[in-house]
Design a protein around this motif. Structure first.
Motif, short mmCIF file in Angstrom:
data_model
loop_
_atom_site.label_atom_id
_atom_site.label_comp_id
_atom_site.label_asym_id
_atom_site.label_seq_id
_atom_site.Cartn_x
_atom_site.Cartn_y
_atom_site.Cartn_z
N ASP A 1 55.74 32.73 17.03
CA ASP A 1 57.04 32.07 16.87
C ASP A 1 57.53 31.47 18.18
OD1 ASP A 1 57.82 34.24 18.38
OD2 ASP A 1 59.14 35.12 16.86
N GLY A 2 56.70 31.56 19.21
CA GLY A 2 57.03 30.93 20.48
C GLY A 2 58.04 31.67 21.33
N SER A 3 58.41 32.86 20.93
CA SER A 3 59.39 33.62 21.71
C SER A 3 58.78 34.10 23.03
CB SER A 3 59.91 34.81 20.91
OG SER A 3 58.83 35.64 20.51
N GLN A 4 59.61 34.33 24.01
CA GLN A 4 59.14 34.77 25.33
C GLN A 4 59.27 36.29 25.42
OE1 GLN A 4 61.21 32.44 28.33
NE2 GLN A 4 59.86 30.71 27.98
N ASP A 5 58.26 36.99 24.91
CA ASP A 5 58.31 38.45 24.83
C ASP A 5 57.82 39.14 26.10
OD1 ASP A 5 59.24 38.44 22.13
OD2 ASP A 5 57.22 37.91 21.50
N LEU A 6 57.10 38.42 26.94
CA LEU A 6 56.61 39.00 28.19
C LEU A 6 56.58 37.89 29.25
CD1 LEU A 6 55.39 41.27 29.88
CD2 LEU A 6 53.13 40.66 28.95
N LYS A 7 57.44 38.00 30.23
CA LYS A 7 57.52 37.01 31.29
C LYS A 7 56.82 37.55 32.54
CE LYS A 7 61.94 35.24 29.58
NZ LYS A 7 63.38 35.02 29.90
N ILE A 8 56.03 36.69 33.17
CA ILE A 8 55.20 37.08 34.31
C ILE A 8 55.47 36.17 35.51
CG2 ILE A 8 52.82 37.24 35.18
CD1 ILE A 8 53.36 39.36 33.12
N SER A 9 55.54 36.78 36.69
CA SER A 9 55.56 36.02 37.95
C SER A 9 54.75 36.84 38.96
CB SER A 9 56.99 35.82 38.44
OG SER A 9 56.98 35.04 39.62
N TYR A 10 53.84 36.17 39.65
CA TYR A 10 52.84 36.91 40.46
C TYR A 10 52.42 36.08 41.66
CZ TYR A 10 48.22 39.11 41.32
OH TYR A 10 47.10 39.71 41.86
N ARG A 11 52.22 36.76 42.78
CA ARG A 11 51.71 36.10 43.99
C ARG A 11 50.76 37.07 44.70
NH1 ARG A 11 52.15 35.88 49.53
NH2 ARG A 11 52.31 33.80 50.49
N LEU A 12 49.59 36.54 45.11
CA LEU A 12 48.61 37.36 45.81
C LEU A 12 47.86 36.52 46.83
CD1 LEU A 12 47.11 40.13 46.03
CD2 LEU A 12 45.43 39.18 44.44
N ASN A 13 47.92 36.92 48.09
CA ASN A 13 47.08 36.33 49.14
C ASN A 13 45.72 37.02 49.03
OD1 ASN A 13 45.76 35.60 51.55
ND2 ASN A 13 47.72 35.36 52.62
N VAL A 14 44.69 36.27 48.68
CA VAL A 14 43.38 36.87 48.43
C VAL A 14 42.53 36.97 49.69
CG1 VAL A 14 43.39 36.07 46.05
CG2 VAL A 14 42.31 34.66 47.83
N ASN B 1 37.60 38.21 44.84
CA ASN B 1 37.52 36.86 45.38
C ASN B 1 38.00 35.87 44.34
OD1 ASN B 1 34.88 35.54 44.05
ND2 ASN B 1 34.47 37.71 44.48
N ALA B 2 38.58 34.78 44.83
CA ALA B 2 39.09 33.73 43.95
C ALA B 2 38.62 32.39 44.47
CB ALA B 2 40.61 33.80 43.89
N SER B 3 38.32 31.49 43.54
CA SER B 3 37.84 30.16 43.93
C SER B 3 38.35 29.12 42.95
CB SER B 3 36.31 30.12 43.97
OG SER B 3 35.78 30.42 42.68
N LYS B 4 38.43 27.88 43.45
CA LYS B 4 38.86 26.77 42.61
C LYS B 4 37.78 25.71 42.61
CE LYS B 4 42.77 23.59 41.95
NZ LYS B 4 44.11 23.20 42.49
N ALA B 5 37.25 25.38 41.43
CA ALA B 5 36.18 24.40 41.31
C ALA B 5 36.73 22.99 41.42
CB ALA B 5 35.46 24.58 39.97
N ALA B 6 35.82 22.04 41.61
CA ALA B 6 36.21 20.64 41.75
C ALA B 6 36.95 20.14 40.51
CB ALA B 6 34.98 19.78 42.02
N ASP B 7 36.65 20.70 39.34
CA ASP B 7 37.30 20.24 38.10
C ASP B 7 38.65 20.91 37.85
OD1 ASP B 7 36.64 22.80 37.30
OD2 ASP B 7 35.41 22.19 35.59
N GLY B 8 39.06 21.80 38.78
CA GLY B 8 40.35 22.46 38.66
C GLY B 8 40.31 23.87 38.12
N THR B 9 39.15 24.32 37.63
CA THR B 9 39.03 25.68 37.09
C THR B 9 39.17 26.72 38.20
OG1 THR B 9 37.54 24.90 35.36
CG2 THR B 9 37.54 27.27 35.83
N ILE B 10 40.00 27.71 37.98
CA ILE B 10 40.19 28.81 38.92
C ILE B 10 39.48 30.04 38.36
CG2 ILE B 10 41.86 30.34 40.02
CD1 ILE B 10 43.90 28.01 39.76
N THR B 11 38.68 30.68 39.20
CA THR B 11 37.95 31.88 38.78
C THR B 11 38.25 33.03 39.72
OG1 THR B 11 36.16 30.55 37.86
CG2 THR B 11 35.67 32.86 38.30
N VAL B 12 38.58 34.18 39.17
CA VAL B 12 38.83 35.39 39.95
C VAL B 12 37.83 36.45 39.49
CG1 VAL B 12 40.50 37.16 40.60
CG2 VAL B 12 41.28 34.83 40.10
#
Length: 266
Positions: A46-59, A136-147
């Motif tokens: 139903d599109g309700s916001q039942d769980l709101k997330i905010s996160y920051r991590l220096n890897v 470890n985290a990386s960002k590919a040339a196409d924009g995909t982020i992998t952790v």
């Protein structure tokens, strides 16, 4: 007399035949096979916001600005910028246990990726934990982020789409048993995936190579075995699951994840 006998006999046969035909049961009419019961309607968000997330991590380095915030519809189960306690190194506001109210239903079945929950908790731990678990985290040339990281003998991989979105409920969340841990550690990693059996030398390419078979004993000191690559998502029989997207970004070694998810009842 003979004539009457034959006439009587014919009459009797005619009567018996008529009665037999009249009493015979009609053949049952052909019936169409019963229709299969309709499949239950698929759960709909139903599109309700039942769980709101905010996160920051220096890897890449210790950072006092790391945090994990979440809030939802479950009373008291929330944290605003939870972080690592400087004295104990533990979660200062209790995210480690508070977030479990959203991770599991009342029967203890996962409603979203346990690997993602583990990633969130790095925001409330000292940097040493990232090193221990080889995050470890990386960002590919196409924009995909992998952790990727390994915790207590299980490897996790979390990937976004090309726009940096984490997709629920069936996004790219994977896990694989690659070792074990006794007590506080360190982890023991199968040499199928690590040159010296430690988390520090994990070869991630081998971890996520399905041609490297699971089911092998990790080492001679334990009966623990490696596993195959599996989806690390909500349990198929959980009472509800989370739907929607979270937006991730990786800039200058800082990973951020923000957004809201909807709880969808099955």
């Amino acid at each position: 007399m003979k004539k009457m006998t034959w006439i009587s006999l014919v009459a009797i046969i005619a009567i018996v035949s008529f009665v037999a035909i009249g009493c015979a049961k009609p053949a049952p009419a052909a019936q169409a096979p019963a229709a299969a019961p309709a499949a239950p309607a698929a759960p709909v968000s139903d599109g309700s916001q039942d769980l709101k997330i905010s996160y920051r991590l220096n890897v890449a380095a210790p950072d006092a600005e790391n945090y994990f915030s979440f809030t939802g519809n479950i009373r008291y189960m929330a944290a605003e910028k939870d972080h690592a306690d400087e004295t104990t190194g533990a979660s200062a506001l209790g995210s480690t246990h508070l977030f479990n109210a959203y991770l599991y239903d009342v029967e203890g079945k996962a409603t979203l990726s346990s690997g993602l929950r583990g990633l969130f908790l790095f925001g409330t731990n000292p940097y040493a934990q990232l090193v221990t678990d080889n995050l470890n985290a990386s960002k590919a040339a196409d924009g995909t982020i992998t952790v990727q990281y390994a915790h207590r003998g299980t490897a996790y991989r979390i990937s976004t789409d090309k726009s940096g979105k984490l997709l629920f409920p069936n996004g790219a969340f994977e896990s694989r048993a690659i070792g074990y841990i006794v007590g506080a550690g360190p982890q023991v990693i199968s040499k199928d995936f690590s040159t010296d059996g430690t988390a520090a030398t994990i070869n991630w390419s081998k971890v996520w190579d399905s041609s490297v078979a699971g089911g092998k004993q990790v080492d001679e000191k334990s009966t623990a075995k490696t596993g195959n690559i599996v989806k690390n998502i909500a349990a198929a029989d959980a009472q509800y699951f989370f739907d929607g997207t979270l937006q991730a970004a990786l800039e200058n070694n800082v990973l951020t994840i923000n957004g809201a998810l909807t709880a969808v009842h099955r």
